[in-house]
Design a protein around this motif. Sequence first.
Motif, PDB file in Angstrom:
ATOM      1  N   GLN A 330      10.970  11.662   7.662  1.00  0.00           N
ATOM      2  CA  GLN A 330      11.698  10.513   7.115  1.00  0.00           C
ATOM      3  C   GLN A 330      12.294  10.826   5.750  1.00  0.00           C
ATOM      4  OE1 GLN A 330       8.657   7.514   7.412  1.00  0.00           O
ATOM      5  NE2 GLN A 330       9.377   6.805   9.401  1.00  0.00           N
ATOM      6  N   THR A 376       5.488   1.310  -0.207  1.00  0.00           N
ATOM      7  CA  THR A 376       6.501   1.983   0.603  1.00  0.00           C
ATOM      8  C   THR A 376       7.843   1.855  -0.059  1.00  0.00           C
ATOM      9  OG1 THR A 376       7.575   2.088   2.749  1.00  0.00           O
ATOM     10  CG2 THR A 376       6.866  -0.078   2.016  1.00  0.00           C
ATOM     11  N   LYS A 378      10.407   2.427   2.038  1.00  0.00           N
ATOM     12  CA  LYS A 378      11.238   2.423   3.243  1.00  0.00           C
ATOM     13  C   LYS A 378      11.591   0.999   3.659  1.00  0.00           C
ATOM     14  CE  LYS A 378       9.155   6.733   4.294  1.00  0.00           C
ATOM     15  NZ  LYS A 378       8.030   7.412   4.894  1.00  0.00           N
ATOM     16  N   LYS A 382      10.483   0.033   9.086  1.00  0.00           N
ATOM     17  CA  LYS A 382      10.364   1.496   9.130  1.00  0.00           C
ATOM     18  C   LYS A 382       9.076   1.967   8.483  1.00  0.00           C
ATOM     19  CE  LYS A 382      13.705   4.719  10.003  1.00  0.00           C
ATOM     20  NZ  LYS A 382      14.347   5.953   9.560  1.00  0.00           N
TER      21      LYS A 382
END
Lengths: 425, 207
Positions: A330, A376, A378, A382
């Motif tokens: 990622q 996170t 993201k 995700k």
Amino acid sequence: MKHAHSEVIEQLGLGILIIDAQFIVRYANPFIENNSKQKSLAGKSLFSLFPELPQVWLRKRVESVLMLDNTTYTNWHQRPRLFDFPSSRPITGSARLMYQSCSIFKLKSAEKDDLVCITVYDSTPTAVTQQRLQNSLKRLDKERNYQVELNRKLEETQSQLVQSEKLAGVGQLAAGVAHEINNPVCFIKSNVECLRDYIGKLQSLIKHYDDLLDASLTPELKVKRDQVRQSLDMEYVQEELPEILDETDDGITRIEGIVGSLKDFARLDSGQWQYADLNEGIQSTLKIVHHELKYKVREVEQDLGELPKVQCIPAQLNQVFLNLLVNAAQAIEKTGSIKVTSCHMPERASVVLTFTDTGCGIPASKLDKIFDPFFTTKAVGKGTGLGLSVSYGIIQSHGGTISVESEPGEGTCFRIELPVEQDNH
Amino acid sequence: MNSPGERDEMRQDALQEILNISMGQAADTLARLINERVHLSIPKLHTVQASSLNAFGKRLLRKPRGTLTRQSFNGLFRGEVLVCFEQGACHAKLANCMGFPDEPAGGRTSELTLELTNLLASACLKGVAEQFEGSLRFGPPSILSTSVTVIDYLERLKPLWKEALFMEISFSVDNLEMSTDLLICVAGQDTDELWSGVDRLLGLEAT
Ligand SMILES: Nc1ncnc2c1ncn2[C@@H]1O[C@H](COP(=O)(O)OP(=O)(O)O)[C@@H](O)[C@H]1O
Ligand SMILES: [Mg+2]
């Protein structure tokens, strides 16, 4: 007065030695005589009386004293002694020989040759005190270093404690949430399955009816039926239904995934302790994540060394590998590379694994947050922010360490060190 | 009669002359002792205010950082000699010239440094004392610090004196990569003895 002078010199607690330019002793006071255990030194050569004297050096010094008419000094600190006299502390001292500070100077004399005087001062008391001080200082220094080290360890333990405290708290919460969500998800899932089944049945029923009606309806009634169908947009509904069901299934799977990782995080269903080959674990995990990696990484580079079997819970470690590999993929925006290494460190009774990527990297300001639960960067859907905190907890419960090094724009390297044997499992 | 300003100038010139002659002799003596060509610079006189050590630092010709030693003297006039050995100066060769064995053990290096201080101080001031027809006695030298410049050291010290006379001399030896700076320092309250010595030589004795 002359008599008084020589009396003083005899009584003085200071060695006085007079030599001529040929290094023949002209006079030595009782201090010198007593300490050297020799009598009537006058007329003898200095170097045969005291063979311990550094000849070359002393000659040079005497030369300079005669030339400059100055005094030159020696200090016990740099040169403990000139003469091997016994220590003035035979009982309470710790050195056998006397520490001395000396001076050497020219005596102006009536004779045509100049004379040189050497004085010898007993520095033993100072040396003893100084050495005791030095020892205390050394000890203090050692203790201080020990304390610094202790403090450092304390800080380290504290930060680990904070981290594991957070994990423990979140773990309980996660366990509760996972449980609460799991139940409704379960019946939603089975209901959706039923729905799919029933809808299938309804659709085949409609088909059946249509076939029957097609055979028996008058044209006017058929037009009427088609009108009703059109007004209800049945064609679209029938087309859309399976897609809606698929999407619902998809959502359920995602919820299950999250609940699953929450459960992992809380370690509700931890596996069994056993001896396992971590290289195998890495390779099987690589297979599982292959579909996630294949668009960004042509091939994951592997540099796996020979490892002993490691006492661990393989399912948990695989979870860690998976998290790290998915994160690595990622982090890579378009294409890049991922490298996994493993090696045995026999002298530390441990194995070291690294996961390196050429992804976006982690800015220094975020480095100490990435192991926090729910942290996170993201997009929603995700990232859950649980991968690394789960991993951290797993590695910690294996008695190992996980650390990260990252250069924004260059890439990131996660390093795991695990003991080969557990102490208390 | 001369004005005070003129008198001061004469004194300074005379002292400069005395120092120049002394350094010539000192270089000679040192060369004979260590069997190498020795260079001593022409001494530079500085009147230093303790409150503006910085300004003094700017006027110094060289400000090496390294081992700083001191040695006190009294007799004709009193003061201290400060010697700064530049860091990394190559002592080993000099050690041989001075009768030290080759092995450059830790204690030996500082003994050598101290003896060099003693030699330099004695050599440089010997001629001065002789010209004044007096004598100077030196105390044992000691090491002040092993990594410092003179100015750093004095600034840290917060000196007791307000004004002092510093005579700056640099010393180097042919074939040896070392250069060493020597400061003969006389505190303000002690300069009277020095100047009256100069006056005597100039025939300017107080009336
Ligand atoms: N290999 C990596 N390269 C760059 N950033 C990373 C990497 N691994 C983790 N991160 C950062 O740490 C954060 C937390 O990771 P993680 O706990 O796995 O949660 P998630 O992946 O769900 O965001 C990520 O959002 C990302 O910002
Ligand atoms: Mg992740």
